[in-house]
Design an enzyme around this catalytic site. Sequence first.
Site, PDB file in Angstrom:
ATOM      1  N   ASP A  13      38.854  40.880  39.266  1.00 31.46           N
ATOM      2  CA  ASP A  13      37.769  41.374  40.116  1.00 31.46           C
ATOM      3  C   ASP A  13      38.260  42.255  41.253  1.00 31.46           C
ATOM      4  O   ASP A  13      37.657  42.291  42.330  1.00 31.46           O
ATOM      5  CB  ASP A  13      36.936  40.211  40.713  1.00 31.46           C
ATOM      6  CG  ASP A  13      36.467  39.256  39.650  1.00 31.46           C
ATOM      7  OD1 ASP A  13      35.965  39.736  38.631  1.00 31.46           O
ATOM      8  OD2 ASP A  13      36.610  38.031  39.838  1.00 31.46           O
ATOM      9  N   GLY A  15      38.324  45.425  41.269  1.00 31.03           N
ATOM     10  CA  GLY A  15      37.627  46.719  41.300  1.00 31.03           C
ATOM     11  C   GLY A  15      38.246  47.689  40.298  1.00 31.03           C
ATOM     12  O   GLY A  15      38.203  48.901  40.477  1.00 31.03           O
ATOM     13  N   GLY A  40      33.970  40.868  33.860  1.00 37.13           N
ATOM     14  CA  GLY A  40      33.134  42.072  33.892  1.00 37.13           C
ATOM     15  C   GLY A  40      33.681  43.119  34.823  1.00 37.13           C
ATOM     16  O   GLY A  40      34.198  42.812  35.885  1.00 37.13           O
ATOM     17  N   HIS A  41      33.624  44.354  34.383  1.00 40.02           N
ATOM     18  CA  HIS A  41      33.941  45.463  35.272  1.00 40.02           C
ATOM     19  C   HIS A  41      32.622  46.025  35.760  1.00 40.02           C
ATOM     20  O   HIS A  41      31.747  46.330  34.951  1.00 40.02           O
ATOM     21  CB  HIS A  41      34.592  46.605  34.497  1.00 40.02           C
ATOM     22  CG  HIS A  41      35.997  46.331  34.116  1.00 40.02           C
ATOM     23  ND1 HIS A  41      36.856  45.645  34.909  1.00 40.02           N
ATOM     24  CD2 HIS A  41      36.698  46.703  33.036  1.00 40.02           C
ATOM     25  CE1 HIS A  41      38.032  45.588  34.313  1.00 40.02           C
ATOM     26  NE2 HIS A  41      37.952  46.212  33.170  1.00 40.02           N
ATOM     27  N   PRO A 305      29.638  32.086  42.727  1.00 31.59           N
ATOM     28  CA  PRO A 305      30.233  32.559  43.984  1.00 31.59           C
ATOM     29  C   PRO A 305      31.754  32.550  43.839  1.00 31.59           C
ATOM     30  O   PRO A 305      32.321  31.589  43.314  1.00 31.59           O
ATOM     31  CB  PRO A 305      29.804  31.530  45.024  1.00 31.59           C
ATOM     32  CG  PRO A 305      28.910  30.563  44.355  1.00 31.59           C
ATOM     33  CD  PRO A 305      28.914  30.814  42.887  1.00 31.59           C
TER      34      PRO A 305
END
Length: 424
Positions: A13, A15, A40-41, A305
Site C-alpha cells: 500500500d 502507492g 489493490g492498487h 482500517p
Amino acid sequence: MSNCAIVGINWGDEGKGRMVDLVTKDYQVVVRYQGGGNAGHTVINEYGKFALHLLPSGIFRKDTINILGNGVALDPENLMKEVEEVRAKGVAITPENLKISDRASLLLPWHRDLDGLEEARLADKKYGSTKQGIAPFYSDKYQKKTILAGELFYPEELMEHLKDLMEWKNLTLEKVYGAKPVTMDDLKAWLDEYCEKIKPFVADTGEILKEAVKNGKNVLFEAQLGALRDLDYGIYPYTTSSNTLASFAPVGSGLPGAKIDKVIGVVKAYSTCVGEGPFVCEMFGEEAEKLRAEGQEYGAKTGRPRRVGPVDIVATRYGVECQGATEIALTKLDVLSYMEKIPVCTKYKLNGKETDRFPFPAAQNLAEPVIEYMDGWNCDISKARSWDDLPDAAKKYVTYIEKEIGCFIKYVSVGPERESIIIR
Ligand code: GDP
C-alpha cells in the site's frame, strides 16, 4: 531497450499503483509477475478512480501491452469481474492489450473456500488473510496441483486433470474441514462461466516479451505488496505467499534471463500495515486515528482500517536493500502537512540495546521503536510541482530519509492525481 521494476519497500500500500500509472508512458509493455487479487492498487486518472487487483496498471494507456505473467495467481472469476468493472468506465480491454501467460497457474474454485476454512479453524490465531485463496493456491502450485492457463486449450486432458485434482482436494475439504465436496458439475460451470472468457487472452507471453525486447521495447515489471511481505525475506508467516522482490520479476514475468536496469522502490512518507503480524513502529489512540483519517488508510480490497505509524527507517532501509532499489518514490508527503512535529522511527530497541538492523521476524514482537521528532511544515504542499516549491522543513524531511536509507529519492508525490508529483 530498458527495463524497470516498480516495487514496494515496506508492508504494501505504498502507492505503487499511482507510480506505475505515472511511468507507464515510457514503457510499451507492463507485466505483473506475482500475487493475485488479494491486494489493490489505487489509480486515479482521466477515466476515474480504480482499485486494480490483478490487472496491470498500464491498462489505461493506449498501445501499452499488459501481461499477467506465469508468477501470478490467476483467478478467472475475479479477473473477469475486474475486467468488466474497468471496461464499464470506458477503458478498452482486448486480447490485443491484455495477455495472460499460458504458464500462469489458475486459482481453482476451492482455493478461496480453503482460505476461509483455515482462517476460521485458526480463529484468534489467524494470519489475517484476505480470503482470496492466495495461500492455498501457491501451496498447491508448488505441489504441482493446479492447472496452467494453457491447458484450457486441451479440453480432454483438462477434464481428466481437473478430476484428479478434485478427488485429491475433496479429501482435504471433507476429511480435514468437514466441508462440502466439489463436484465435476461445479467445475464445468466454473469452466463455462469464467475460463471460457479468459481464453481469448491466453498466449505464449514469454515469446511476446522476447519479441518486444528484440524490437527495443521498454518493459515495466509491476509488483504487488512490499518487501516486508516477501515470502522469503519478509515478516514470515505474516507475509504473502509469493516473492514480491524485484529479483523475482524476471522469473515470474516470462523473461527469466532478463537483467533489471532500474528498480523504483516505493516508500510512503509514514508507515501502514494491513492485518496481523509485527509492526514495531505502530501508533495507537488519537494520534493513530488522526493519521489514518488524513491518509485515508483503509484497505483497497477489504476496506479494513490499516495500522499506522511514523516512517520506519530500520524497516525501510532493509526493504531498500532487499529490493536492490536504484531510486525511490516517496508518496503521500502531503498527508503529513497537519503535523506540528513529525515522528520518525530511527532505530529499534531490542533486549535493552538500540539497533538499526531489521530483526528476525520472531524477535520483532520484542522490539520497541525509538522515536525522534522533526519539524513539520504546517502548510498545504499538494500544489507543489518542483523541489523548490516545497517548504524547507519538507525538504529536510525528504533528505533526512534519503540519507538514512541510502537511496536517492527521485520522486516526491504530494497527491493521488497523476500530476501531483515532484521529479528531482
Ligand atoms: P498500492 O497498493 O501500493 O498501489 O497502494 P494503494 O493503492 O493501496 O494506496 C495508495 C493510496 O494512496 C491510493 O488511494 C492512492 O490514490 C493514494 N495516494 C498515492 N499517492 C498519494 C499521494 O502522494 N498523496 C495522497 N494524498 N494520496 C496518494
